[in-house]
Design a protein around this motif. Structure first.
Motif: not given
Length: 254
Positions: A11-17, A40-44, A47-53, A57-59
Motif C-alpha cells: 500500500i502506497i499512501p499519498d505520494v505528493h512527489g 502531485l501538488d507537493p507540500y511547500p 521542498e519537492i520541485e514540481d518537475k520531480e513530482a 507521476l509519469r513513472d
C-alpha cells in the motif's frame, strides 16, 4: 517456490512527489501494489520541485502500464481537481501547470479508479483515498443501501454529474460546509464517528496527514505517514514494510 510477496498487497499512501514508493518497488519487485492517490501538488515545506513530482507521476503511470495486473492506481482529490476543477478545486492547485496536469490524467484515465476491494483473511477490505463515509452516502444518495456499496459500483459512478458534485463535499473538519466529507475529502475526524462506518467492511485510506498510522477499532486504517505498508492477504493484517503490524488502536484522536 511461491514468492513471499505473492500474498501481500503493498500500500502506497499519498505520494505528493515523494520518493518512498520507489524504494518499495525496488525492494519488492514481485509485489502487488495499490497507490491511494494524490500524486502531485507537493507540500511547500518538503521542498519537492514540481518537475520531480510530475516525473514521479509519469513513472508511476509507466509502472502501471508495465504491470497492469499487479498495480492499482486510485484517484485522490489532488488528482481529480485537475480533471474536474469546477466541482473539485482544492488547496495547492497548480494553476500555472493545470493544463499539463489535466492532460496527463486525461490521457491515462483508464489506468485509474476511485476504489478497490479485496478479501484477506476472510475479511473484506475497501480501499479509497479518504474513506467512504456511510453518512455521506446516505446524505447524497439516500436510496443506496449500505450493502450495495462496492468498489465496482463506486468506480462505475465516476463521471456522472451527481457523483462528481458529491465528491466535492468538504466537511467542517477541513474548512468546508458539509457535515461529512466525500471519499476523496473526508478527514479522519469524520471517519471515526461510529455511525459513519460501513458495515461488514474494513476501510483503508490515506489523505489525512499523520505522523503515525492509525488503526481505529480494526475497522478503519488511515496510513498517510509517508511510508509504505502491506496487507497480508492470508492473515488479513496490515503491517509496515519492517513487518510491524499496525496495532495502534485508538478510541479518539489525540
Amino acid at each position: 517456490m511461491t514468492k513471499i510477496f505473492d500474498d501481500r498487497l503493498i500500500i502506497i499512501p499519498d505520494v505528493h512527489g515523494r520518493r518512498f514508493w520507489r524504494d518499495a518497488v525496488k525492494e519488492h519487485p514481485d509485489g502487488n501494489f495499490i497507490f491511494l492517490g494524490d500524486y502531485l501538488d507537493p507540500y511547500p515545506s518538503e521542498e519537492i520541485e514540481d518537475k520531480e513530482a510530475v516525473q514521479g507521476l509519469r513513472d508511476i503511470i509507466q509502472f502501471k502500464k508495465d504491470h497492469p495486473e499487479k498495480v492499482i492506481l486510485l484517484w485522490g482529490n489532488h488528482d481529480l481537481h485537475y480533471l474536474y476543477p469546477d466541482e473539485l478545486l482544492g488547496w495547492r492547485y497548480d494553476a500555472d501547470n493545470a493544463e499539463r496536469n489535466a492532460h496527463l490524467f486525461w490521457d491515462n484515465q483508464e489506468l485509474f479508479q476511485i476504489a478497490h476491494e479485496t478479501e484477506a483473511g476472510g475479511k473484506r477490505f475497501l480501499f479509497s483515498h479518504a474513506g467512504v463515509s456511510r453518512l455521506w452516502l446516505n446524505y447524497r444518495f439516500p436510496n443506496l443501501k449500505d450493502e450495495d456499496v462496492t468498489a465496482e459500483l463506486l468506480n462505475d459512478m465516476v463521471g456522472y454529474p451527481d457523483f462528481m458534485a458529491a465528491l466535492g463535499d468538504v466537511s467542517f473538519h477541513r474548512g468546508g460546509g458539509k457535515p461529512f466529507g466525500s471519499m476523496i475529502w473526508a478527514d479522519i475526524n469524520d471517519q471515526i464517528v461510529e455511525t459513519n462506518h460501513l458495515p461488514g467492511v474494513i476501510q483503508v485510506f490515506g489523505h489525512t496527514q499523520l505522523s503515525m498510522p492509525i488503526n481505529y477499532e480494526d475497522v478503519l486504517f488511515c496510513l498517510d505517514c509517508r511510508q509504505a505498508f502491506y496487507l497480508d492477504k492470508r492473515e488479513g493484517l496490515i503491517h509496515d514494510l519492517t513487518n510491524n503490524e499496525v496495532v495502534k488502536r485508538i478510541n479518539e484522536l489525540e
